[in-house]
Scaffold this motif. Sequence first.
Motif, PDB file in Angstrom:
ATOM      1  N   THR A   1      -5.799   6.966 -12.737  1.00  0.00           N
ATOM      2  CA  THR A   1      -6.540   5.938 -12.006  1.00  0.00           C
ATOM      3  C   THR A   1      -7.763   6.519 -11.294  1.00  0.00           C
ATOM      4  O   THR A   1      -8.774   5.860 -11.108  1.00  0.00           O
ATOM      5  N   VAL A   2      -7.632   7.779 -10.879  1.00  0.00           N
ATOM      6  CA  VAL A   2      -8.719   8.380 -10.087  1.00  0.00           C
ATOM      7  C   VAL A   2      -9.790   8.941 -11.019  1.00  0.00           C
ATOM      8  O   VAL A   2      -9.492   9.786 -11.860  1.00  0.00           O
ATOM      9  N   PRO A   3     -11.026   8.462 -10.890  1.00  0.00           N
ATOM     10  CA  PRO A   3     -12.088   8.992 -11.743  1.00  0.00           C
ATOM     11  C   PRO A   3     -12.468  10.412 -11.317  1.00  0.00           C
ATOM     12  O   PRO A   3     -12.178  10.805 -10.191  1.00  0.00           O
ATOM     13  N   PRO A   4     -13.109  11.166 -12.222  1.00  0.00           N
ATOM     14  CA  PRO A   4     -13.544  12.514 -11.822  1.00  0.00           C
ATOM     15  C   PRO A   4     -14.551  12.407 -10.666  1.00  0.00           C
ATOM     16  O   PRO A   4     -15.194  11.374 -10.513  1.00  0.00           O
ATOM     17  N   SER A   5     -14.650  13.461  -9.895  1.00  0.00           N
ATOM     18  CA  SER A   5     -15.549  13.443  -8.738  1.00  0.00           C
ATOM     19  C   SER A   5     -16.991  13.140  -9.165  1.00  0.00           C
ATOM     20  O   SER A   5     -17.489  13.668 -10.160  1.00  0.00           O
ATOM     21  N   GLY A   6     -17.635  12.278  -8.405  1.00  0.00           N
ATOM     22  CA  GLY A   6     -19.003  11.861  -8.721  1.00  0.00           C
ATOM     23  C   GLY A   6     -20.031  12.978  -8.607  1.00  0.00           C
ATOM     24  O   GLY A   6     -21.175  12.820  -9.059  1.00  0.00           O
TER      25      GLY A   6
ATOM     26  N   ALA B   1     -13.184   3.188   6.515  1.00  0.00           N
ATOM     27  CA  ALA B   1     -14.572   2.915   6.913  1.00  0.00           C
ATOM     28  C   ALA B   1     -15.489   3.654   5.951  1.00  0.00           C
ATOM     29  O   ALA B   1     -15.361   4.856   5.755  1.00  0.00           O
ATOM     30  N   GLN B   2     -16.411   2.897   5.330  1.00  0.00           N
ATOM     31  CA  GLN B   2     -17.321   3.529   4.355  1.00  0.00           C
ATOM     32  C   GLN B   2     -18.771   3.421   4.797  1.00  0.00           C
ATOM     33  O   GLN B   2     -19.103   2.469   5.489  1.00  0.00           O
ATOM     34  N   PRO B   3     -19.642   4.352   4.413  1.00  0.00           N
ATOM     35  CA  PRO B   3     -19.414   5.470   3.498  1.00  0.00           C
ATOM     36  C   PRO B   3     -18.383   6.446   4.068  1.00  0.00           C
ATOM     37  O   PRO B   3     -18.313   6.630   5.268  1.00  0.00           O
ATOM     38  N   SER B   4     -17.637   7.070   3.154  1.00  0.00           N
ATOM     39  CA  SER B   4     -16.583   7.960   3.623  1.00  0.00           C
ATOM     40  C   SER B   4     -16.499   9.221   2.773  1.00  0.00           C
ATOM     41  O   SER B   4     -16.905   9.242   1.614  1.00  0.00           O
ATOM     42  N   TYR B   5     -15.937  10.221   3.392  1.00  0.00           N
ATOM     43  CA  TYR B   5     -15.629  11.491   2.729  1.00  0.00           C
ATOM     44  C   TYR B   5     -14.907  11.189   1.418  1.00  0.00           C
ATOM     45  O   TYR B   5     -14.029  10.323   1.369  1.00  0.00           O
ATOM     46  N   ILE B   6     -15.268  11.908   0.357  1.00  0.00           N
ATOM     47  CA  ILE B   6     -14.848  11.459  -0.970  1.00  0.00           C
ATOM     48  C   ILE B   6     -13.361  11.663  -1.278  1.00  0.00           C
ATOM     49  O   ILE B   6     -12.870  11.112  -2.245  1.00  0.00           O
ATOM     50  N   SER B   7     -12.643  12.396  -0.461  1.00  0.00           N
ATOM     51  CA  SER B   7     -11.239  12.657  -0.799  1.00  0.00           C
ATOM     52  C   SER B   7     -10.263  11.607  -0.286  1.00  0.00           C
ATOM     53  O   SER B   7      -9.098  11.607  -0.696  1.00  0.00           O
ATOM     54  N   TYR B   8     -10.700  10.735   0.642  1.00  0.00           N
ATOM     55  CA  TYR B   8      -9.730   9.781   1.199  1.00  0.00           C
ATOM     56  C   TYR B   8      -9.194   8.833   0.119  1.00  0.00           C
ATOM     57  O   TYR B   8      -7.997   8.596   0.024  1.00  0.00           O
ATOM     58  N   GLU B   9     -10.108   8.273  -0.642  1.00  0.00           N
ATOM     59  CA  GLU B   9      -9.694   7.255  -1.601  1.00  0.00           C
ATOM     60  C   GLU B   9      -8.700   7.816  -2.636  1.00  0.00           C
ATOM     61  O   GLU B   9      -7.623   7.240  -2.821  1.00  0.00           O
ATOM     62  N   PRO B  10      -9.025   8.949  -3.293  1.00  0.00           N
ATOM     63  CA  PRO B  10      -8.031   9.525  -4.223  1.00  0.00           C
ATOM     64  C   PRO B  10      -6.724   9.840  -3.517  1.00  0.00           C
ATOM     65  O   PRO B  10      -5.650   9.641  -4.079  1.00  0.00           O
ATOM     66  N   GLY B  11      -6.808  10.307  -2.264  1.00  0.00           N
ATOM     67  CA  GLY B  11      -5.595  10.639  -1.507  1.00  0.00           C
ATOM     68  C   GLY B  11      -4.684   9.429  -1.369  1.00  0.00           C
ATOM     69  O   GLY B  11      -3.460   9.533  -1.514  1.00  0.00           O
ATOM     70  N   VAL B  12      -5.285   8.290  -1.064  1.00  0.00           N
ATOM     71  CA  VAL B  12      -4.510   7.048  -0.923  1.00  0.00           C
ATOM     72  C   VAL B  12      -3.881   6.679  -2.262  1.00  0.00           C
ATOM     73  O   VAL B  12      -2.703   6.316  -2.331  1.00  0.00           O
ATOM     74  N   ILE B  13      -4.665   6.807  -3.330  1.00  0.00           N
ATOM     75  CA  ILE B  13      -4.153   6.429  -4.659  1.00  0.00           C
ATOM     76  C   ILE B  13      -3.008   7.360  -5.081  1.00  0.00           C
ATOM     77  O   ILE B  13      -1.990   6.915  -5.581  1.00  0.00           O
ATOM     78  N   PHE B  14      -3.185   8.656  -4.843  1.00  0.00           N
ATOM     79  CA  PHE B  14      -2.106   9.596  -5.184  1.00  0.00           C
ATOM     80  C   PHE B  14      -0.823   9.241  -4.422  1.00  0.00           C
ATOM     81  O   PHE B  14       0.282   9.473  -4.894  1.00  0.00           O
ATOM     82  N   ALA B  15      -0.991   8.680  -3.223  1.00  0.00           N
ATOM     83  CA  ALA B  15       0.180   8.306  -2.418  1.00  0.00           C
ATOM     84  C   ALA B  15       0.733   6.944  -2.834  1.00  0.00           C
ATOM     85  O   ALA B  15       1.746   6.499  -2.298  1.00  0.00           O
ATOM     86  N   GLY B  16       0.039   6.260  -3.754  1.00  0.00           N
ATOM     87  CA  GLY B  16       0.521   4.966  -4.225  1.00  0.00           C
ATOM     88  C   GLY B  16      -0.010   3.783  -3.442  1.00  0.00           C
ATOM     89  O   GLY B  16       0.386   2.641  -3.651  1.00  0.00           O
ATOM     90  N   GLY B  17      -0.912   4.039  -2.495  1.00  0.00           N
ATOM     91  CA  GLY B  17      -1.457   2.946  -1.683  1.00  0.00           C
ATOM     92  C   GLY B  17      -2.657   2.284  -2.327  1.00  0.00           C
ATOM     93  O   GLY B  17      -3.121   2.701  -3.391  1.00  0.00           O
ATOM     94  N   GLU B  18      -3.120   1.250  -1.662  1.00  0.00           N
ATOM     95  CA  GLU B  18      -4.324   0.559  -2.134  1.00  0.00           C
ATOM     96  C   GLU B  18      -5.422   0.679  -1.096  1.00  0.00           C
ATOM     97  O   GLU B  18      -5.174   0.544   0.099  1.00  0.00           O
ATOM     98  N   VAL B  19      -6.617   0.921  -1.609  1.00  0.00           N
ATOM     99  CA  VAL B  19      -7.745   1.149  -0.700  1.00  0.00           C
ATOM    100  C   VAL B  19      -8.453  -0.157  -0.376  1.00  0.00           C
ATOM    101  O   VAL B  19      -8.723  -0.968  -1.261  1.00  0.00           O
ATOM    102  N   LEU B  20      -8.736  -0.346   0.895  1.00  0.00           N
ATOM    103  CA  LEU B  20      -9.546  -1.486   1.317  1.00  0.00           C
ATOM    104  C   LEU B  20     -10.817  -0.916   1.956  1.00  0.00           C
ATOM    105  O   LEU B  20     -10.764  -0.401   3.080  1.00  0.00           O
TER     106      LEU B  20
END
Lengths: 161, 385
Positions: free
Chosen positions: B11-16, B119-138
């Motif tokens: 689900t997580v795309p490669p780093s931009g 809160a965005q713009p945000s450090y790029i690791s938060y979103e993948p971190g949430v996904i790896f944990a099974g959560g959904e990003v808002l």
Amino acid sequence: MSEREVLELLRENARYSTADIARMTDLEEGEVEAAIEELEAAGVVRGYQAVVDWDELEDERVRAEVELNVHLDRETGYGDIAERLARFPQVKALRLVSGDYDFDMEVEGDSIREVSQFISEKVAPVPEITQTVTHYVMTSYKENGIELGDGEDDERLSFSP
Amino acid sequence: MEFELSDRVQTVPPSGIRRFFEIAEERDDVISLGVGEPDFATPWAARDAAITSLEKGKTSYTANRGKRELREAIADYVADRFDLGYDPDEEIIVTAGASEAVDLAFRAFVNPGDTVAIAQPSYISYEPGVIFAGGEVLPVPTREEDEFRLTVEGLEEAGADEADVLVLCYPNNPTGAIMPAEDLEPIAEFAREHDLMVLSDEIYAELTYEGEHTSIATFEGMRERTIVFNGFSKAHAMTGLRLGYALGPAEAIGAMNKIHQYTMLSAPTTAQYAALEALDSCENDVREMVSQYDRRRQFVLSRFREIGMDVFEAKGAFYCFPEVPEGFTAEEFAEDVLREQGVAVVPGDVFGDVGEGHLRVSYATGLEDLREALARLEAFVEDHA
């Protein structure tokens, strides 16, 4: 306070333009110019020089640190001796220091022979000087706060999060 | 055999920023303003402490939560600097970088399907971190007209009242925005009212150039629902030593420690000795580095204005966030300026959609290089005017 900031920046790099210094200190360019003029007029800033790594040049440049011991009498003080020595163009720095000797003198010349001759013929014969100890500089690693030698490349990634 | 990747990983795309890194590697004259780490070396006293610890053979694991002495030093430091009171025995955990602490928090507090407002713009690791944990990003966008500060209106518009966790990062990577106390107060109230847990990344706290950094955990009723992250990478220039920490209520830190003890066991021991010394005797080094960053910040902001690129007045971290000129997307600008002028900057959209049209420019680079990089940017803008 702004004068102090300007001074710090000039010490960091005297070639910063007044515009650059203004940008960094949030002063007007005119204020920076005025501060520099004032520092020069007051004799706080005495000059601007390049920091040279002589090892990078093919031409030989010889430098020596000379320890001087002196004997004072009623008529002669440290200031008199210093005035006499400081006039020689070969003397790049001269400081009265505490410790085992009285003056610390930096001498520069084109060859060891030239520096040696200068010390034996011009410095040692000064009547108040009782002893000279000469240390030739073999390698300089840092000058005026700037590290010399091969600069290390920035090994950080070009991009990081 | 072919590896079957987990859905979460896929689900997580490669780093931009990966692609830009590859372009940058092709040339040897690149000045990089794309780095999120100090250009200063770790203060010598801290390095010396690390060396001494190695010489003495102190190379075994430490307590899972980190050396007690270090936790005590951290407790004293955060009390002194940020008015935060935490018990070194139960409320502090030392981790391999603040990044590990953030990851532990996601895994400890996010259930599959939970919503994590970021809160965005945000450090790029938060979103993948949430996904790896099974959560959904808002995503909760912030706006330049609000100085990229998070507002209650922004939270409401995004629907964050329904979220389970709120992630903050102030001073902010990538915008350099700060959140003064008066702006944090209503956010704290919102979190209490809607029962949000707050994960507050304060790794750039020392790099606050105007006013004092305030932690959201200092507001009434917030300590019990907040985890604060900090570390030694930024202010103490210790990125490669990988040392961070988290502060929070005993139960929460205990849960994070449960994961930590089965994965990391303990943070690098050598780095813990360096960190102890950093807290003990490197305050002046930190002050000096902060003052250098501040000078560079003013230089860079002023140069962007001269070039004619609108730039937000960043007051923290070591980034500024200028707008790209008309006719470019952030990605196009970043790619073209890298290819044509050899200046590496990060397109703002890698930090979330709201970053589109901006660039992250790091000034954790010597002034001579900054001057040259800005001159090249100016030439690029003139060429494309």
